[in-house]
Write an enzyme that holds these catalytic residues in place. Structure first.
Site, PDB file in Angstrom:
ATOM      1  N   SER A  97       0.837  -1.197   0.000  1.00 39.99           N
ATOM      2  CA  SER A  97       0.000   0.000   0.000  1.00 39.99           C
ATOM      3  C   SER A  97       0.872   1.248   0.000  1.00 39.99           C
ATOM      4  O   SER A  97       1.999   1.239   0.483  1.00 39.99           O
ATOM      5  CB  SER A  97      -0.907  -0.009   1.226  1.00 39.99           C
ATOM      6  OG  SER A  97      -0.125  -0.025   2.388  1.00 39.99           O
ATOM      7  N   LYS A 124       8.489   6.365  12.684  1.00 35.78           N
ATOM      8  CA  LYS A 124       9.032   5.241  11.936  1.00 35.78           C
ATOM      9  C   LYS A 124       9.775   5.707  10.682  1.00 35.78           C
ATOM     10  O   LYS A 124       9.402   5.374   9.564  1.00 35.78           O
ATOM     11  CB  LYS A 124       7.885   4.294  11.553  1.00 35.78           C
ATOM     12  CG  LYS A 124       8.344   2.916  11.108  1.00 35.78           C
ATOM     13  CD  LYS A 124       7.193   2.173  10.431  1.00 35.78           C
ATOM     14  CE  LYS A 124       7.629   0.821   9.887  1.00 35.78           C
ATOM     15  NZ  LYS A 124       6.692   0.287   8.921  1.00 35.78           N
ATOM     16  N   ARG A 278      -2.250   4.530   5.648  1.00 30.73           N
ATOM     17  CA  ARG A 278      -2.342   4.103   4.256  1.00 30.73           C
ATOM     18  C   ARG A 278      -2.948   5.179   3.369  1.00 30.73           C
ATOM     19  O   ARG A 278      -3.760   5.971   3.816  1.00 30.73           O
ATOM     20  CB  ARG A 278      -3.163   2.824   4.156  1.00 30.73           C
ATOM     21  CG  ARG A 278      -2.458   1.659   4.796  1.00 30.73           C
ATOM     22  CD  ARG A 278      -3.246   0.370   4.673  1.00 30.73           C
ATOM     23  NE  ARG A 278      -2.695  -0.557   5.657  1.00 30.73           N
ATOM     24  CZ  ARG A 278      -3.100  -0.607   6.922  1.00 30.73           C
ATOM     25  NH1 ARG A 278      -4.074   0.179   7.339  1.00 30.73           N
ATOM     26  NH2 ARG A 278      -2.530  -1.444   7.767  1.00 30.73           N
TER      27      ARG A 278
END
Ligand code: ADP
Ligand code: MG
Length: 866
Positions: A97, A124, A278
């Site tokens: 994705s 992250k 996403r």
């Protein structure tokens, strides 16, 4: 201590199956899984302590996380009981994705709000290093390119409002506002209801599918369409950079940078987190609102991360601003021995190819604390410095060198001032000078010197100022309507005003005079003045009427009280203004700037600073003058966050590994670039002085009125000549004679000087031709300039390609997208450069910069390494 780990494999559907999966094979070879199922996807091999795939210690079966939590001696001081990173090997056969990852702050908020979709509270950032050819989408394209593609794939426009369609041409036109336009357009598309979206995605994809000749971009759109029919992610390649990493090449994905992996194997290292938002190419839930708000809409011009090559030939991937990890790639021929560097923290070692034997040397000599001795075999005392990247070392030294001199000088200066006038409590009855036996003239001169020093104190210590700014006096108001660039900069304008404008009310001042209006004027006047500015400033500029009050017996106590009042009054006024304008300002920085300006006044560079010419996003430009001429002083804004949107210019640039360096560097760099240009007599300001974040240059304009920017000129009287000058005198000569690409050229940074001669300014970001992306920046400059000329209706414009060829002497083809050709050209010609240039463009630039600096000033800011 060396521990053998048993790690986990995740079987996401997009992974390569069976033996075709590198992640799977790796797990099998290392004994992490018992066998490979040929029908099962093996997507990710994980080494770390994250709950979604934790590693265990083989020897005793304990979870690594548990071991670390209970054995502080296994970790460095800065680690807190777990691995701060997660290391992975990925084998991708179907697109993942499109996603972004949050910053630390955002991670906290998302996790608290929705722990199911956001499983931890961390950021992250991640680096991906290709093992095989690796295809991906990442970061927004150049906005001007997106603009072109929105026209080329015009079906998308059906999702936009009329107003948004009208904005497409503004993409890529100027800095920040362009990102706003992109956000508006992107949000509109991504918020479209699914049914409506599906119709447009279908229409676009099917049209392309039917086309005979497909471009690479067409192909990828069709590919995504076959995988995810009707998904909004099919549009992603129109907005995001699509590229392939060759084995060994890497890309760094900052927080909020959109990306999707499409195909290939890679190593990935990231902060220990699994937080993903996403954005498409997924049947799963898309959190559109978080997405469109968080996305970084800036152009990503340098999607590749270039590692530093160490002396031993290994490569070091140390993305800027990341504390959690670095990755080192070690390669060697069969039989070679490699000693890993000492590290104060936990590291994991993953063997990707070959069968090396790994051992821990000299452990027999260790005492109980494994970290007392180097875990990799060196005794205490012999332990090498942890390896730091070459460019980091250079930049540290560079900064140190640069700031030390200045700091010492400033300290001396302040000390001097304080010593002379700091403690005055004892001197009430004293004559400030001993006049005995002096002639009148000598007394006058001595007094003059005294005044000058008092003046220094008044300005430097009490921070009241002779630098008197009437806001906007030099602003080319009559010719200049306000523009959006300046509108949102009230705060900076206010700060600049506050910084330089501290005036006492005449009434306040009168009330304060302890002895009434001045009784005896001193002999202090221009006739006897040994120095240039004291008189003038004292009598009509200095906010405090010290000049009038000072007689032969300077009463220092009174004087000090006055100064103290001046100080608090200034503060009061500022607080007041702060409240009024909701502006804030950093006083410590301002006093530095002030001190520097004063020094220049005292050195006779100029006599006064007396107006704000303009305030921009990153700087305030002030007006200064002496009896002969005028100057423009560019003061770079001193909050680092303002420089975020500049990152595109400086990725891989040694100077920006260290953010503290940024401010000085911009000023230094602008000075350097201006010097290059002035040497060749290009129409630009003459660089005069540079210190810290302040640049002094010649003023472009007439009798105190700054030359207007092309943006603000009334172009009814437009002459072809002036336009040609921009190509001939500026763009071509910058490139051919100065080896520079401006990289921020637009109607905002071109001034129409008296005599209708166009001058170029604002060259801090201009880059040497050795910069690996300079042609791309040149393409954008050309686009900006030509669309501006087009907008104001000038006839006989060359095409982008013609102008590009004129500037570079390359031979690009008309009627094909210039940027595509440039990308292609850069790709193909990378290998003609020296290897060193290629792998370390920043070092190259540093080298050139040092050479120039040495030539100009006889000092090298950076010592040779070794
Ligand atoms: P920024 O990096 O903030 O855009 P610039 O160097 O473009 O800063 O300067 C901002 C404005 O200040 C310019 O648009 C121009 O109006 C004015 N200016 C800058 N340098 C000079 C100069 N040498 N002479 C006259 N005006 C100048
Ligand atoms: Mg500018």
């Amino acid at each position: 201590m060396l521990l053998k780990l048993k790690c986990t494999v995740n079987n996401y559907a997009w992974g390569a199956k069976g033996e075709a999966s590198m992640a799977g094979s790796l797990a099998l070879d290392g004994g992490h899984i018992p066998n490979l199922d040929k029908d099962k996807p093996y997507a990710e091999f994980w080494v770390g302590t994250h709950a979604n795939g934790p590693a265990h210690v083989i020897e005793n079966g304990i979870a690594l996380k548990q071991l670390l939590a209970t054995s502080p001696n296994l970790q460095g001081k800065h680690e807190n009981g777990k691995l701060s990173f997660l290391f992975k090997v990925l084998s991708v056969v179907a697109p993942l994705s499109i996603q972004i990852h949050p910053t630390k702050e955002q991670g906290k908020i998302l996790h608290a709000k929705d722990p199911k979709n956001y499983p931890d509270d961390n950021h992250k950032p991640e680096i991906a290093i290709a093992l095989t050819e690796f295809e991906l989408l990442s970061g927004f394209r150049q906005h001007s390119q997106i603009s072109e593609y929105l026209k080329l794939y015009s079906e998308i426009q059906e999702l936009l409002t009329e107003e948004e369609k009208g904005q497409i041409d503004n993409l890529g036109s100027y800095g920040e506002s362009s990102s706003q336009v992109l956000k508006q357009i992107f949000s509109r598309i991504w918020r479209t209801p699914k049914e409506q979206l599906q119709i447009v995605v279908d229409k676009l994809a099917r049209r392309i599918q039917g086309q005979e000749n497909k471009s690479a971009l067409d192909e990828i759109i069709v590919y995504l369409f076959t995988m995810y029919p009707g998904d909004v992610g099919v549009f992603a390649p129109i907005f995001l950079n699509y590229f392939k990493l060759q084995p060994g090449e890497a890309t760094f994905l900052e927080p909020n940078m959109p990306h999707a992996y499409l195909k290939g194997d890679c190593v990935e290292c990231m902060a220990d987190s699994d937080n993903t938002i996403r954005a498409g190419l997924t049947p799963k839930y898309i959190d559109v609102e978080s997405l469109v708000e968080m996305l970084n809409y800036n152009e990503t011009l340098l999607p590749k991360y270039i590692p530093n090559e160490l002396e031993d030939g290994s490569l070091l991937f140390t993305p800027r601003g990341i504390e959690e990890f670095w990755v080192q790639e070690v390669k060697g021929p069969a039989g070679s021995i490699y000693q890993l560097p000492y590290s104060e923290s936990c590291s994991v070692l993953t063997v990707l190819y070959g069968k090396p034997s790994i051992s821990q040397a000299e452990m027999a000599n260790c005492d109980n604390n494994p970290w007392k001795k180097n875990a990799w075999g060196k005794k205490e005392g012999e332990v090498e410095e942890p390896i730091v990247s070459f460019v980091d070392v250079m930049s540290e030294e560079f900064i140190e060198d640069m700031s030390l001199q200045e700091k010492l000088e400033d300290e001396r200066y302040i000390k001097h001032i304080e010593q002379v006038y700091g403690d005055s409590s004892t001197s009430e009855e004293q004559l400030p000078i001993n006049t005995e036996g002096m002639t009148d003239e000598e007394v006058a001169l001595a007094l003059q010197r005294q005044f000058d020093r008092e003046y220094d104190v008044a300005l430097a210590v009490a921070t009241s100022s002779s630098i008197h700014i009437a806001p906007d006096r030099y602003h080319p108001k009559t010719l200049q309507e306000t523009d959006s660039e300046d509108e949102d900069d009230d705060a900076l304008r206010q700060a600049a005003t506050n910084m330089l404008y501290a005036k006492l009310d005449a009434d306040d001042a009168a009330r304060l005079r302890p002895e009434g209006p001045s009784t005896s004027r001193t002999k202090h006047d221009t006739g006897v003045s040994g120095r240039r500015n004291a008189d003038k400033t004292f009598n009509d500029r200095n906010p405090l009427p010290t000049g009038d009050m000072v007689n032969d017996k300077l009463n220092n106590k009174v004087y000090n009280r006055l100064m103290a009042f001046g100080k608090s009054e200034t503060k009061r006024q500022m607080r007041h203004k702060d409240k009024e304008e909701k502006a804030t300002m950093d006083t410590s920085v301002d006093s530095d700037t002030r001190l520097l300006l004063l020094k220049w006044i005292n050195q006779g560079v100029f006599d006064s600073v007396d107006g704000i010419i303009a305030t921009g996003k990153e700087s305030a430009v002030l007006h200064a003058q002496n009896s002969v001429t005028s100057f423009a002083i560019k003061v770079y804004k001193t909050t680092l966050s303002e420089f975020k949107n500049r990152s595109e210019y400086v990725k891989d640039d040694f100077r920006f590994k260290n953010p503290r360096a940024v401010l000085k560097i911009w000023a230094e760099r602008e000075h350097m670039n201006l010097s290059r240009m002035a040497k060749k007599h290009l129409p630009c300001p003459q660089p005069i002085e540079v210190r810290k974040n302040i640049l002094v240059m010649s003023f472009i304009g007439d009798s105190g009125l700054a030359a207007p920017r092309l943006k603000n000129v009334d172009w009814d009287f437009f002459i072809d000549e002036e336009m040609k000058e921009v190509y001939d005198q500026i763009m071509i000569r910058m490139y051919k004679e100065c080896d520079l690409v401006h990289a921020d050229l637009s109607e905002f940074n071109l001034l129409l000087a008296p005599g209708n001669k166009v001058h170029v300014i604002d060259v801090s970001q201009a880059m040497d031709l050795s910069h690996p992306r300079c042609l791309q920046f040149l393409t954008r400059d050309i686009h900006n300039i030509l669309s501006f000329f087009n907008k104001i209706g000038s006839p006989n414009l060359p095409t982008n390609v013609t102008l590009f060829n004129m500037i570079t002497d390359l031979e690009m083809v008309e009627n094909e997208d210039l940027l595509v050709q440039v990308e292609q050209f850069s790709e193909e010609n990378r290998s003609v450069d020296l290897r060193h240039d290629k792998s370390r463009p920043a070092d190259m630039e540093l080298k050139k910069y040092n050479e120039e600096k040495k030539a100009n000033r006889g000092v090298s800011p950076a010592r040779e390494y070794n």
